[in-house]
Design a protein around this motif. Structure first.
Motif, PDB file in Angstrom:
ATOM      1  N   ARG A  32       0.846  -1.191   0.000  1.00 33.43           N
ATOM      2  CA  ARG A  32       0.000   0.000   0.000  1.00 33.43           C
ATOM      3  C   ARG A  32       0.881   1.241   0.000  1.00 33.43           C
ATOM      4  O   ARG A  32       1.895   1.304   0.694  1.00 33.43           O
ATOM      5  CB  ARG A  32      -0.924   0.011   1.214  1.00 33.43           C
ATOM      6  CG  ARG A  32      -1.904  -1.148   1.244  1.00 33.43           C
ATOM      7  CD  ARG A  32      -3.005  -0.975   0.229  1.00 33.43           C
ATOM      8  NE  ARG A  32      -4.008  -0.029   0.702  1.00 33.43           N
ATOM      9  CZ  ARG A  32      -4.907   0.556  -0.078  1.00 33.43           C
ATOM     10  NH1 ARG A  32      -4.892   0.324  -1.377  1.00 33.43           N
ATOM     11  NH2 ARG A  32      -5.794   1.383   0.419  1.00 33.43           N
ATOM     12  N   ARG A  33       0.480   2.237  -0.757  1.00 30.92           N
ATOM     13  CA  ARG A  33       1.279   3.439  -0.911  1.00 30.92           C
ATOM     14  C   ARG A  33       0.981   4.456   0.194  1.00 30.92           C
ATOM     15  O   ARG A  33       0.001   4.333   0.933  1.00 30.92           O
ATOM     16  CB  ARG A  33       1.008   4.069  -2.275  1.00 30.92           C
ATOM     17  CG  ARG A  33       1.416   3.197  -3.454  1.00 30.92           C
ATOM     18  CD  ARG A  33       1.201   3.921  -4.761  1.00 30.92           C
ATOM     19  NE  ARG A  33      -0.199   4.246  -4.987  1.00 30.92           N
ATOM     20  CZ  ARG A  33      -0.639   4.944  -6.027  1.00 30.92           C
ATOM     21  NH1 ARG A  33       0.225   5.394  -6.917  1.00 30.92           N
ATOM     22  NH2 ARG A  33      -1.916   5.194  -6.178  1.00 30.92           N
ATOM     23  N   VAL A  34       1.835   5.478   0.261  1.00 31.65           N
ATOM     24  CA  VAL A  34       1.600   6.588   1.180  1.00 31.65           C
ATOM     25  C   VAL A  34       0.237   7.199   0.869  1.00 31.65           C
ATOM     26  O   VAL A  34      -0.121   7.426  -0.285  1.00 31.65           O
ATOM     27  CB  VAL A  34       2.710   7.652   1.024  1.00 31.65           C
ATOM     28  CG1 VAL A  34       2.336   8.934   1.768  1.00 31.65           C
ATOM     29  CG2 VAL A  34       4.033   7.113   1.532  1.00 31.65           C
ATOM     30  N   GLY A  35      -0.532   7.439   1.936  1.00 33.20           N
ATOM     31  CA  GLY A  35      -1.879   7.974   1.773  1.00 33.20           C
ATOM     32  C   GLY A  35      -2.965   6.921   1.855  1.00 33.20           C
ATOM     33  O   GLY A  35      -4.150   7.260   2.003  1.00 33.20           O
ATOM     34  N   ALA A  36      -2.590   5.625   1.780  1.00 35.06           N
ATOM     35  CA  ALA A  36      -3.586   4.555   1.893  1.00 35.06           C
ATOM     36  C   ALA A  36      -4.238   4.616   3.271  1.00 35.06           C
ATOM     37  O   ALA A  36      -3.581   4.890   4.275  1.00 35.06           O
ATOM     38  CB  ALA A  36      -2.938   3.194   1.681  1.00 35.06           C
ATOM     39  N   LYS A  37      -5.535   4.345   3.320  1.00 37.21           N
ATOM     40  CA  LYS A  37      -6.271   4.523   4.568  1.00 37.21           C
ATOM     41  C   LYS A  37      -7.102   3.304   4.938  1.00 37.21           C
ATOM     42  O   LYS A  37      -7.554   2.553   4.069  1.00 37.21           O
ATOM     43  CB  LYS A  37      -7.195   5.742   4.465  1.00 37.21           C
ATOM     44  CG  LYS A  37      -6.438   7.052   4.265  1.00 37.21           C
ATOM     45  CD  LYS A  37      -7.359   8.242   4.262  1.00 37.21           C
ATOM     46  CE  LYS A  37      -6.596   9.506   3.927  1.00 37.21           C
ATOM     47  NZ  LYS A  37      -5.537   9.811   4.901  1.00 37.21           N
ATOM     48  N   MET A  38      -7.281   3.163   6.246  1.00 40.61           N
ATOM     49  CA  MET A  38      -8.191   2.163   6.784  1.00 40.61           C
ATOM     50  C   MET A  38      -9.016   2.831   7.870  1.00 40.61           C
ATOM     51  O   MET A  38      -8.472   3.492   8.755  1.00 40.61           O
ATOM     52  CB  MET A  38      -7.415   0.980   7.369  1.00 40.61           C
ATOM     53  CG  MET A  38      -8.327  -0.151   7.875  1.00 40.61           C
ATOM     54  SD  MET A  38      -7.372  -1.548   8.547  1.00 40.61           S
ATOM     55  CE  MET A  38      -7.245  -1.077  10.266  1.00 40.61           C
ATOM     56  N   ALA A  39     -10.331   2.691   7.784  1.00 40.75           N
ATOM     57  CA  ALA A  39     -11.228   3.231   8.803  1.00 40.75           C
ATOM     58  C   ALA A  39     -11.819   2.073   9.596  1.00 40.75           C
ATOM     59  O   ALA A  39     -11.983   0.961   9.071  1.00 40.75           O
ATOM     60  CB  ALA A  39     -12.338   4.062   8.161  1.00 40.75           C
ATOM     61  N   LEU A  40     -12.147   2.323  10.854  1.00 44.67           N
ATOM     62  CA  LEU A  40     -12.680   1.257  11.702  1.00 44.67           C
ATOM     63  C   LEU A  40     -13.614   1.828  12.756  1.00 44.67           C
ATOM     64  O   LEU A  40     -13.560   3.027  13.077  1.00 44.67           O
ATOM     65  CB  LEU A  40     -11.538   0.489  12.362  1.00 44.67           C
ATOM     66  CG  LEU A  40     -10.596   1.307  13.249  1.00 44.67           C
ATOM     67  CD1 LEU A  40     -10.956   1.173  14.717  1.00 44.67           C
ATOM     68  CD2 LEU A  40      -9.153   0.892  13.020  1.00 44.67           C
ATOM     69  N   THR A  41     -14.466   0.975  13.291  1.00 43.78           N
ATOM     70  CA  THR A  41     -15.390   1.374  14.350  1.00 43.78           C
ATOM     71  C   THR A  41     -15.269   0.400  15.523  1.00 43.78           C
ATOM     72  O   THR A  41     -14.801  -0.737  15.352  1.00 43.78           O
ATOM     73  CB  THR A  41     -16.851   1.351  13.852  1.00 43.78           C
ATOM     74  OG1 THR A  41     -17.283  -0.018  13.707  1.00 43.78           O
ATOM     75  CG2 THR A  41     -16.994   2.079  12.515  1.00 43.78           C
ATOM     76  N   PRO A  42     -15.689   0.806  16.716  1.00 43.93           N
ATOM     77  CA  PRO A  42     -15.638  -0.104  17.870  1.00 43.93           C
ATOM     78  C   PRO A  42     -16.479  -1.357  17.670  1.00 43.93           C
ATOM     79  O   PRO A  42     -16.232  -2.391  18.306  1.00 43.93           O
ATOM     80  CB  PRO A  42     -16.199   0.756  19.011  1.00 43.93           C
ATOM     81  CG  PRO A  42     -15.940   2.162  18.600  1.00 43.93           C
ATOM     82  CD  PRO A  42     -16.107   2.163  17.107  1.00 43.93           C
TER      83      PRO A  42
END
Length: 321
Positions: A32-42
């Motif tokens: 994964r490159r710079v800037g790649a994102k992962m979002a998560l919730t509880p």
């Protein structure tokens, strides 16, 4: 961010807590490159990826702690060759990941920039004293900045953000507080997606627009012939303009991020479009046709006032060799 935007919108509508992890630097091989994102919730929801392996597990656990404490964290993962594949970092890659609670105010402004396909940058304090860590500024072209870091550091951060935008790439910067103290900022530069403008709603344009969209291009099809440039033939394109090139190009911003492909094989449509294209900063201009067709087209354009330098920008025959 674009790849997780839909999930973020849904989670926000459900008033869920959200942590956001961003790859801010990589060394060696990284999937994964710079800037790649992962979002998560509880509640265990995950969108996006920062590595593709079990690094996600560690990032998820950190994200939950970040939501509880409200304090962002900077993580470093270094993986030896013999264990690299197990964690999704091929050939012994290393990554830095910044994990933070999602700033709803900043996200609303950021979403507007993304949906409008406008270039922008987000500057985030990733290392520094308590109270400064995690502060962010959104820097957009010709619009006011969103958020403020405070403590008199806004101007210094804005200068770094504008420098990164000018360079066209995301970067980390260290900013001095005093002789023996400093903080670090990650400036993520988000460019407008490239645009492919196709003149001619011919059969191959249907496949070409599909390929371009898969590669992240904004797609535009121009054709005054309604039987060719119809919504039924192109339900998947971002924009369909049923007009002659002179009128159509008044509605399109041709930039250095634009590629143009003339596919009609009709001089009444292709030639006017090419003359307009030659006066633009488009990075690619191509026209369909055999070498014989190209020779005739070249002579017509020269006779109409185009220069040799302009014609040297033309890729023809078009496509891969």
């Amino acid at each position: 961010m674009r790849d997780i935007l839909s999930d973020l919108n849904s989670w926000i509508a459900s008033d869920e807590q959200i942590a956001l992890a961003t790859v801010i630097q990589t060394w060696g091989s990284s999937p994964r490159r710079v800037g790649a994102k992962m979002a998560l919730t509880p509640g265990g929801k995950i969108s996006g990826s920062v590595s593709g392996g079990c690094v996600e597990g560690a990032v998820f656990e950190t994200g939950i702690e970040v939501l509880k404490s409200g304090e962002p964290e900077l993580l470093h993962f270094g993986v030896a060759d013999e264990t690299a594949w197990e964690v999704g970092l091929a050939c012994g890659g290393q990554i830095d990941v910044f994990v933070e609670p999602l700033d709803r105010t900043l996200f609303d402004a950021l979403r507007a920039e993304l949906l409008a396909d406008r270039p922008h940058a987000v500057a985030t304090v990733i290392r520094g004293p308590r109270g400064l860590l995690g502060r962010q500024i959104l820097v957009a072209q010709n619009r006011p900045t969103v958020n403020a870091v405070g403590n008199g550091f806004d101007q210094a951060i804005l200068e770094k953000a504008r420098s990164a935008i000018a360079d066209g790439r995301s970067q980390r910067y260290e900013i001095s507080i005093s002789d023996d103290e400093s903080f670090e900022v990650f400036v993520e530069v988000v460019a407008a997606p490239p645009t492919l403008v196709i003149v001619g709603g011919v059969h191959i344009a249907i496949a070409l627009t599909s390929i371009a969209k898969a590669l992240g291009y904004h797609t535009v099809v121009v054709d005054p012939r309604r039987s060719f440039g119809s919504p039924e033939r192109f339900p998947h394109v971002d924009r369909l303009i049923q007009a002659w090139p002179q009128e159509a190009f008044e509605q399109i911003d041709l930039t250095s991020q634009t590629a143009l492909a003339m596919l009609t094989h009709d001089p009444k449509i292709d030639d006017p479009a090419l003359r307009i294209a030659f006066g633009s900063p488009a990075f690619y201009i191509g026209a369909l046709g055999s070498q014989k067709t190209q020779a005739k087209r070249r002579q017509r354009l020269l006779d109409s006032g185009c220069t040799e330098d302009q014609l040297n920008r033309l890729h023809g025959p078009i496509g891969l060799d």
